[in-house]
Design a protein around this motif. Structure first.
Motif, PDB file in Angstrom:
ATOM      1  N   GLY A  80       1.074  -1.285  -0.138  1.00  7.07           N
ATOM      2  CA  GLY A  80       0.044   0.136  -0.287  1.00  7.07           C
ATOM      3  C   GLY A  80       1.178   1.269  -0.258  1.00  7.07           C
ATOM      4  N   ARG A  81       0.112   2.773   0.275  1.00  2.71           N
ATOM      5  CA  ARG A  81       0.835   3.586   0.014  1.00  2.71           C
ATOM      6  C   ARG A  81       0.151   4.906   0.904  1.00  2.71           C
ATOM      7  NH1 ARG A  81      -1.059   8.274  -2.653  1.00  2.71           N
ATOM      8  NH2 ARG A  81      -3.081   7.365  -3.412  1.00  2.71           N
ATOM      9  N   ILE A  82       1.135   5.743   1.775  1.00  2.00           N
ATOM     10  CA  ILE A  82       0.373   6.314   2.747  1.00  2.00           C
ATOM     11  C   ILE A  82       0.633   7.913   1.487  1.00  2.00           C
ATOM     12  CG2 ILE A  82      -0.339   7.862   4.552  1.00  2.00           C
ATOM     13  CD1 ILE A  82       1.059   5.034   5.832  1.00  2.00           C
ATOM     14  N   TYR A  83      -0.594   9.037   1.922  1.00  2.00           N
ATOM     15  CA  TYR A  83      -0.229   9.756   1.139  1.00  2.00           C
ATOM     16  C   TYR A  83      -1.244  10.920   1.603  1.00  2.00           C
ATOM     17  CZ  TYR A  83      -0.907  13.136  -3.233  1.00  2.00           C
ATOM     18  OH  TYR A  83      -0.289  14.394  -3.962  1.00  2.00           O
ATOM     19  N   PHE A  84      -0.045  12.455   2.331  1.00  2.00           N
ATOM     20  CA  PHE A  84      -0.162  13.410   2.787  1.00  2.00           C
ATOM     21  C   PHE A  84      -0.519  14.143   1.595  1.00  2.00           C
ATOM     22  CE2 PHE A  84       2.869  10.833   4.924  1.00  2.00           C
ATOM     23  CZ  PHE A  84       2.488  11.398   6.183  1.00  2.00           C
ATOM     24  N   LEU A  85      -2.189  14.808   1.935  1.00  2.00           N
ATOM     25  CA  LEU A  85      -2.636  15.594   1.095  1.00  2.00           C
ATOM     26  C   LEU A  85      -3.138  17.335   1.352  1.00  2.00           C
ATOM     27  CD1 LEU A  85      -5.787  13.326  -0.037  1.00  2.00           C
ATOM     28  CD2 LEU A  85      -3.830  13.430  -0.906  1.00  2.00           C
ATOM     29  N   LEU A  86      -3.220  17.290   3.132  1.00  2.00           N
ATOM     30  CA  LEU A  86      -2.894  17.954   4.152  1.00  2.00           C
ATOM     31  C   LEU A  86      -1.614  17.779   5.067  1.00  2.00           C
ATOM     32  CD1 LEU A  86      -3.796  20.839   4.355  1.00  2.00           C
ATOM     33  CD2 LEU A  86      -5.458  20.161   5.509  1.00  2.00           C
ATOM     34  N   VAL A  87      -1.221  19.275   5.641  1.00  3.04           N
ATOM     35  CA  VAL A  87      -0.305  18.723   7.077  1.00  3.04           C
ATOM     36  C   VAL A  87      -0.257  20.145   7.858  1.00  3.04           C
ATOM     37  CG1 VAL A  87       1.900  17.739   8.418  1.00  3.04           C
ATOM     38  CG2 VAL A  87       1.143  16.369   5.865  1.00  3.04           C
ATOM     39  N   ARG A  88      -0.807  20.158   8.515  1.00  3.75           N
ATOM     40  CA  ARG A  88      -0.467  21.503   9.496  1.00  3.75           C
ATOM     41  C   ARG A  88      -0.348  21.053  10.338  1.00  3.75           C
ATOM     42  NH1 ARG A  88      -5.665  25.320   6.555  1.00  3.75           N
ATOM     43  NH2 ARG A  88      -4.048  25.648   4.586  1.00  3.75           N
ATOM     44  N   LEU A  89      -1.012  19.883  11.071  1.00  4.67           N
ATOM     45  CA  LEU A  89       0.331  19.842  12.287  1.00  4.67           C
ATOM     46  C   LEU A  89       1.469  19.110  12.250  1.00  4.67           C
ATOM     47  CD1 LEU A  89      -2.993  17.841  13.357  1.00  4.67           C
ATOM     48  CD2 LEU A  89      -2.215  20.003  14.473  1.00  4.67           C
ATOM     49  N   LYS A  90       2.583  18.808  13.243  1.00  3.34           N
ATOM     50  CA  LYS A  90       3.357  19.014  13.693  1.00  3.34           C
ATOM     51  C   LYS A  90       3.689  17.591  14.078  1.00  3.34           C
ATOM     52  CE  LYS A  90       5.402  23.416  15.140  1.00  3.34           C
ATOM     53  NZ  LYS A  90       6.316  24.241  16.048  1.00  3.34           N
ATOM     54  N   ILE A  91       3.891  16.329  13.119  1.00  2.00           N
ATOM     55  CA  ILE A  91       3.677  15.422  13.036  1.00  2.00           C
ATOM     56  C   ILE A  91       5.185  14.363  13.791  1.00  2.00           C
ATOM     57  CG2 ILE A  91       3.456  12.850  12.454  1.00  2.00           C
ATOM     58  CD1 ILE A  91       0.517  14.436  12.371  1.00  2.00           C
ATOM     59  N   LYS A  92       5.095  13.961  14.772  1.00  2.00           N
ATOM     60  CA  LYS A  92       6.314  13.360  15.249  1.00  2.00           C
ATOM     61  C   LYS A  92       6.294  12.254  14.612  1.00  2.00           C
ATOM     62  CE  LYS A  92       9.010  12.210  19.628  1.00  2.00           C
ATOM     63  NZ  LYS A  92       8.540  12.678  20.935  1.00  2.00           N
ATOM     64  N   HIS A  93       5.746  10.762  14.959  1.00  2.00           N
ATOM     65  CA  HIS A  93       6.249   9.986  14.377  1.00  2.00           C
ATOM     66  C   HIS A  93       4.344   9.144  13.690  1.00  2.00           C
ATOM     67  CE1 HIS A  93       6.280   8.764  17.992  1.00  2.00           C
ATOM     68  NE2 HIS A  93       5.534   7.073  17.746  1.00  2.00           N
ATOM     69  N   MET A  94       4.475   7.671  13.232  1.00  2.00           N
ATOM     70  CA  MET A  94       3.389   7.566  12.443  1.00  2.00           C
ATOM     71  C   MET A  94       3.740   5.324  12.593  1.00  2.00           C
ATOM     72  SD  MET A  94       1.309   7.571   9.041  1.00  2.00           S
ATOM     73  CE  MET A  94       2.690   7.633   7.758  1.00  2.00           C
ATOM     74  N   GLU A  95       2.840   4.647  12.495  1.00  2.00           N
ATOM     75  CA  GLU A  95       2.766   3.379  13.290  1.00  2.00           C
ATOM     76  C   GLU A  95       1.935   2.866  12.829  1.00  2.00           C
ATOM     77  OE1 GLU A  95       4.538   4.157  17.905  1.00  2.00           O
ATOM     78  OE2 GLU A  95       2.417   2.928  17.506  1.00  2.00           O
ATOM     79  N   LEU A  96       2.224   1.585  11.576  1.00  2.00           N
ATOM     80  CA  LEU A  96       0.862   0.902  11.003  1.00  2.00           C
ATOM     81  C   LEU A  96       1.227  -0.161  12.672  1.00  2.00           C
ATOM     82  CD1 LEU A  96      -1.209   0.419   9.045  1.00  2.00           C
ATOM     83  CD2 LEU A  96       1.277  -0.905   8.270  1.00  2.00           C
ATOM     84  N   SER A  97      -0.087  -1.080  12.386  1.00  2.00           N
ATOM     85  CA  SER A  97      -0.468  -2.319  14.041  1.00  2.00           C
ATOM     86  C   SER A  97      -1.428  -3.511  13.196  1.00  2.00           C
ATOM     87  CB  SER A  97      -0.531  -1.445  14.606  1.00  2.00           C
ATOM     88  OG  SER A  97      -0.074  -1.189  15.320  1.00  2.00           O
ATOM     89  N   ILE A 110       6.584   3.548  10.633  1.00  2.00           N
ATOM     90  CA  ILE A 110       6.829   3.999   8.968  1.00  2.00           C
ATOM     91  C   ILE A 110       7.270   5.060   9.122  1.00  2.00           C
ATOM     92  CG2 ILE A 110       4.882   1.919   8.463  1.00  2.00           C
ATOM     93  CD1 ILE A 110       3.055   4.252   8.611  1.00  2.00           C
ATOM     94  N   MET A 111       7.275   5.897   9.977  1.00  2.00           N
ATOM     95  CA  MET A 111       7.789   7.225   9.298  1.00  2.00           C
ATOM     96  C   MET A 111       7.967   8.093  11.100  1.00  2.00           C
ATOM     97  SD  MET A 111       5.202  10.452   8.351  1.00  2.00           S
ATOM     98  CE  MET A 111       4.840  10.793   9.198  1.00  2.00           C
ATOM     99  N   ASP A 112       9.059   8.691  11.071  1.00  2.00           N
ATOM    100  CA  ASP A 112       9.940   9.692  11.874  1.00  2.00           C
ATOM    101  C   ASP A 112       9.802  10.828  11.378  1.00  2.00           C
ATOM    102  OD1 ASP A 112      11.036  10.075  14.438  1.00  2.00           O
ATOM    103  OD2 ASP A 112      12.845   9.073  13.996  1.00  2.00           O
ATOM    104  N   GLY A 113       9.642  11.462  11.947  1.00  2.00           N
ATOM    105  CA  GLY A 113       9.858  12.885  11.809  1.00  2.00           C
ATOM    106  C   GLY A 113       8.696  13.843  11.121  1.00  2.00           C
ATOM    107  N   ALA A 114       8.413  15.348  10.781  1.00  2.00           N
ATOM    108  CA  ALA A 114       7.082  15.948  10.608  1.00  2.00           C
ATOM    109  C   ALA A 114       7.422  15.523   8.841  1.00  2.00           C
ATOM    110  CB  ALA A 114       7.373  17.252  10.473  1.00  2.00           C
ATOM    111  N   PRO A 115       6.318  14.900   8.180  1.00  2.00           N
ATOM    112  CA  PRO A 115       5.795  14.636   7.071  1.00  2.00           C
ATOM    113  C   PRO A 115       5.115  16.416   6.040  1.00  2.00           C
ATOM    114  CG  PRO A 115       4.271  14.409   7.988  1.00  2.00           C
ATOM    115  CD  PRO A 115       5.358  14.662   8.781  1.00  2.00           C
ATOM    116  N   VAL A 116       5.874  16.705   4.503  1.00  2.00           N
ATOM    117  CA  VAL A 116       5.189  17.552   4.021  1.00  2.00           C
ATOM    118  C   VAL A 116       4.033  16.919   2.807  1.00  2.00           C
ATOM    119  CG1 VAL A 116       7.943  18.573   4.237  1.00  2.00           C
ATOM    120  CG2 VAL A 116       6.791  17.015   2.011  1.00  2.00           C
ATOM    121  N   ARG A 117       3.169  17.790   2.552  1.00  2.00           N
ATOM    122  CA  ARG A 117       1.890  18.161   1.014  1.00  2.00           C
ATOM    123  C   ARG A 117       2.706  17.325   0.303  1.00  2.00           C
ATOM    124  NH1 ARG A 117      -2.246  22.491  -0.839  1.00  2.00           N
ATOM    125  NH2 ARG A 117      -3.019  21.181  -2.053  1.00  2.00           N
TER     126      ARG A 117
END
Length: 297
Positions: A193-210, A235-242
């Motif tokens: 699969g894939r994760i697509y960032f359409l809008l990011v205005r939050l300070k995301i620290k990291h993301m997990e998949l379970s 699956i992600m560490d740090g802030a993503p961008v749009r």
């Protein structure tokens, strides 16, 4: 297994071809690992029961029988045991045992309609039970089997080529789309699969998949639900961008998974969910779950 050692005899159950038969390693109720022989639906179960006397003492008995049993044990409102399979053969009439005896048994072409399962509140088991009747207390010996049901697709699964999309969003702050190719997988499959960032205005620290297994036992209003996280990885560490895309490849073969079970004998069900969790810098969690259907090839 249950055996009264005060009785001057031992009972052993051996299955034909067990040295060459496929086995599965499962955890006992006490957390110990044990190997159990694997059987399939419709397969004959046969073997030998050996009774050995201790100190050459004569033993009087009320008969010896062997049973092939299938039962579902649940822990809702106390431990309940419901048998869905019961077959029996008499091995010996009442009498005296004066020397070691070996008895042969065979249960032909046994229908094993459910798969063996050990969960938090449910245990579905098949086992050989030998009972030597006594006036004081019966002597009992059990030998468990493990049954696999192969090539059974779970009820309710959609077409295998149907893609699944999940949206995680907060108005004007966050919009993420998680897409994977289908929602039906074998236990040794790969989730792509894939994760697509359409809008990011939050300070995301990291993301997990379970992967989460949810076991439901009993019927409402007394139904008990338990969830267990089978695997969790970052699956992600740090802030993503749009506009950023993160690919996902999750290999299922290395995890302790079970197929999707739907209302087995009206006693229990198991479901598996793919859970996406985002954590921001303030430790707030945003998540979305989607059910996937698992089957054994």
């Amino acid at each position: 297994m249950s055996l009264f050692f005060k009785v001057p005899l031992d009972i052993e159950v051996r299955l034909d071809g067990e040295d060459s038969r496929e086995t599965v390693e499962v955890k006992s109720a006490k957390g110990r690992k044990e190997k159990l022989p694997v059987y399939k639906d419709g397969e004959t179960v046969k073997g030998q029961v050996s009774v050995r006397l201790k100190d050459n003492k004569r033993v009087e008995h009320l008969g010896i029988k062997v049973q092939l049993l299938g039962s579902i044990e649940t822990k809702v409102d106390g431990i309940k045991n419901d048998e869905f399979l019961s077959m029996a053969h008499e091995l010996a009439s009442p009498g005296d045992l004066r020397h070691p005896e070996t008895y042969h048994f065979e249960f032909r072409n046994v229908e094993k309609q459910y798969e063996s399962y050990r969960g938090k509140n449910v245990r579905l088991r098949y086992y050989i039970k030998v009972t030597l009747g006594r006036k004081s207390a019966d002597v009992i010996r059990e030998r468990e089997l493990w049954v696999f049901q192969k090539n059974q697709l779970p009820l309710g699964a959609t077409k295998p080529d149907a893609s699944i999309k999940m949206d995680v969003g907060i108005e004007d702050c966050l919009h993420i789309e998680f897409e994977y190719s289908r929602n039906r997988f074998s236990l040794k499959d790969v989730i792509v699969g894939r994760i697509y960032f359409l809008l990011v205005r939050l300070k995301i620290k990291h993301m997990e998949l379970s992967l989460i297994r949810r076991e439901s036992c009993g019927a409402p209003p007394n139904q008990v639900n338990d969830s267990e996280t089978l695997v969790r990885f970052e699956i992600m560490d740090g802030a993503p961008v749009r506009g950023e895309t993160i690919p996902i490849r999750l290999f299922l073969g290395g995890f302790d998974l079970t197929p999707t079970y739907r209302d087995v004998n009206k006693k229990f069900s198991t479901r598996t969910f793919l859970s996406l969790v985002l954590i921001d810098e303030d430790a707030r969690r945003y998540f979305k779950q989607s059910e996937i259907f698992l089957y054994r090839e």
